[in-house]
Design an enzyme around this catalytic site. Sequence first.
Site, PDB file in Angstrom:
ATOM      1  N   CYS A   1      27.276  44.106  25.953  1.00 47.93           N
ATOM      2  CA  CYS A   1      27.551  45.546  25.856  1.00 47.93           C
ATOM      3  C   CYS A   1      26.302  46.409  25.755  1.00 47.93           C
ATOM      4  O   CYS A   1      26.021  47.227  26.628  1.00 47.93           O
ATOM      5  CB  CYS A   1      28.463  45.825  24.666  1.00 47.93           C
ATOM      6  SG  CYS A   1      30.120  45.132  24.833  1.00 47.93           S
TER       7      CYS A   1
ATOM      8  N   HIS B   1      27.458  52.278  22.441  1.00 45.88           N
ATOM      9  CA  HIS B   1      26.822  51.219  21.644  1.00 45.88           C
ATOM     10  C   HIS B   1      25.337  51.486  21.392  1.00 45.88           C
ATOM     11  O   HIS B   1      24.526  50.560  21.371  1.00 45.88           O
ATOM     12  CB  HIS B   1      27.010  49.858  22.316  1.00 45.88           C
ATOM     13  CG  HIS B   1      27.012  48.714  21.350  1.00 45.88           C
ATOM     14  ND1 HIS B   1      27.704  47.562  21.561  1.00 45.88           N
ATOM     15  CD2 HIS B   1      26.398  48.561  20.145  1.00 45.88           C
ATOM     16  CE1 HIS B   1      27.522  46.730  20.557  1.00 45.88           C
ATOM     17  NE2 HIS B   1      26.735  47.321  19.678  1.00 45.88           N
TER      18      HIS B   1
END
Length: 502
Positions: free
Chosen positions: A53, A103
Site C-alpha cells: 500500500c 497511507h
Amino acid sequence: MKRPNILFIMADQMAAPILPLHDAASPIKLPNLMRLASEGVVFDSAYCNSPLCAPSRFTLVSGQLPSKIGAYDNAADFPGDVPTYAHYLRRLGYRTALSGKMHFCGPDQLHGYEERLTSDIYPADYGWAVNWDEPEQRLSWYHNMSSVLQAGPSVRTNQLDFDEEVVFKAQQYLYDHVRMSGDQPFCLTVSMTHPHDPYTIPEEFWNLYEGVDIPLPSQTIDQAEQDPHSQRLLKVIDLWDKPLPEHKIKDARRAYYGACSYIDSNIGKLLKTLKDCNLAEDTIIVFSGDHGDMLGERGLWYKMHWFEMAARVPLLVHAPKRFAAHRVSQSVSTMDLLPTLVELAGGTLEANLPLDGRSLLAHLDGSGGHDEVIGEYMAEGTTSPLMMIRRGAYKFIYSEQDPLLLFDLSQDPQERENLAASPDHQALLGSLIDEAKARWDIPAIHQATLDSQRRRRFVADALTHGKLKSWDHQPLVDASQQYMRNHIDLDDLERRARYPQV
C-alpha cells in the site's frame, strides 16, 4: 481556456487479471467501470511500482521510485519536500482534495492536497516498520489468514464505515464546488479501501454471486516448490504448513468479487453526482488501483510479490471528447500518473525536479509511448531488495539474495516456467542482469533500508512513552458555518445552498 476538472478514483488491492476489464470470462459485475472502459482508454498491462500500500501510493503521487524517496514499507516516512501531483496542480490553479486513503506516514498528512475530507483508515506513525535485523520474527501486525477463515457476508465492518464516509464526503465536495467554486478547476482524489481484505461484504453484494460458479485458484504450488520469497511470504501470512479449507477459499473469493461490485456501485454514485452537477462533460476521470491480491493463486494471498495478480492494477482514463476509446497493450505503471495528470491539466513538468515516471499522453492519443515498468520492493518477506523489470513480453525479478526469475508472459501468463536457466534465454538474461546492476546499487539500497528501519523503530518506541501526539489527519469541521446559523441571513443561505439556483 478553462482547465479540465480531474476526478481520480482509486480502489485498494484490486487485482487486474481477474476483472472483466481484462478477462472476458470474469464473473465480476462492474457495470459502471465497464461503461467508462467502453468510452475511455484502458491500459491492459498496468502495474504498481511496489506491491504494498504505502510504497505504491508514495510512488504514485510523486512519480519517483521507492528507493529514491525512502518508500520502503507501510511505515515509511514520506518526506514533505517530495513534490506530488497535488503540488503541481495547485500551482496550476486547481483546488486539490483527497477523500479517503493514501497511507501517508509521518507528520505531513497533506502532501500538496489543500484539503483532506476524511482521516486515513491506516495509522500515520512508524508502528508497522519492518525489521531486517530479526528476519525470522513474525511481527504482530503482519497479515494472517483470519480474513480467509472468517470470509462471508456481514452487516458492517471497519472498511464499510470508511468507504461510506469517503464517498459521502466526495459527493458533498462536488456539490459544494459547483455551488461555490464553479469557475475554478478541481482535482478530487477519491480513494476507497475495498476490495482490500478482510474478505467480507454486505449481503446485497454477496448475493450478486448467488449461484455463480466461484472458481478456485487456477494453480496451486506446493510450498516446497515455491521460490524463496514466496516461501517467506507463506510464513509472513502464517500459512506455512496450514492448508486452507476449500470452501473458505471460495467464500473469500466470492466476498472479494462482491467488494469489487461495491466499488463499482460507489463509482456509480460519483458519476451520478458529476452528472447532476453538470460537471460530467468537463471532468476527466482516471481510475486505478494501488496493487493487486493473489487471492490464493500459487497458494499465496494478499500482495508483496511481483506475480501478475499482486502487481498488475486496473488503469483507465475517461475523456471521450479528447481521446478515442481504445486499449493500450504496452506496459506502464502508476508512477506515470504524475506527469500524465500535469499534462492533462495543461501544465509543464519542472525540468530540474527528479522524476522517474513518464507521461502516458502518447498512449492516450494513440501515437505510441513507452513499454517498460521498473519496480522495487523492500518490505515484509524480504531481507534484501527485490526488484523487477517488465518490458515487451518479459518480466525479470532480480535479487542478489534469491534465485533470478524470468517469465515470458506472452507464452506463460501464469508464470509457471522460470526461464532463468533456459539456454535459449541466456543472452536476454545476461543483458537484464547487466541492466539491473547498472540501475541499482543493491548494497547501498539495502543499507539505506536497514538504517531507515532502525531509526523508525527507535522513534516509534520513544513516542509510546509519555503523552501521545497523534500524526493521524484530523478533518476539521466548522459547525458555525454549517446549515442554519443566526449570523447568516436565512434567505441568502437557502438561495446559495440550492442547486441549481432558481
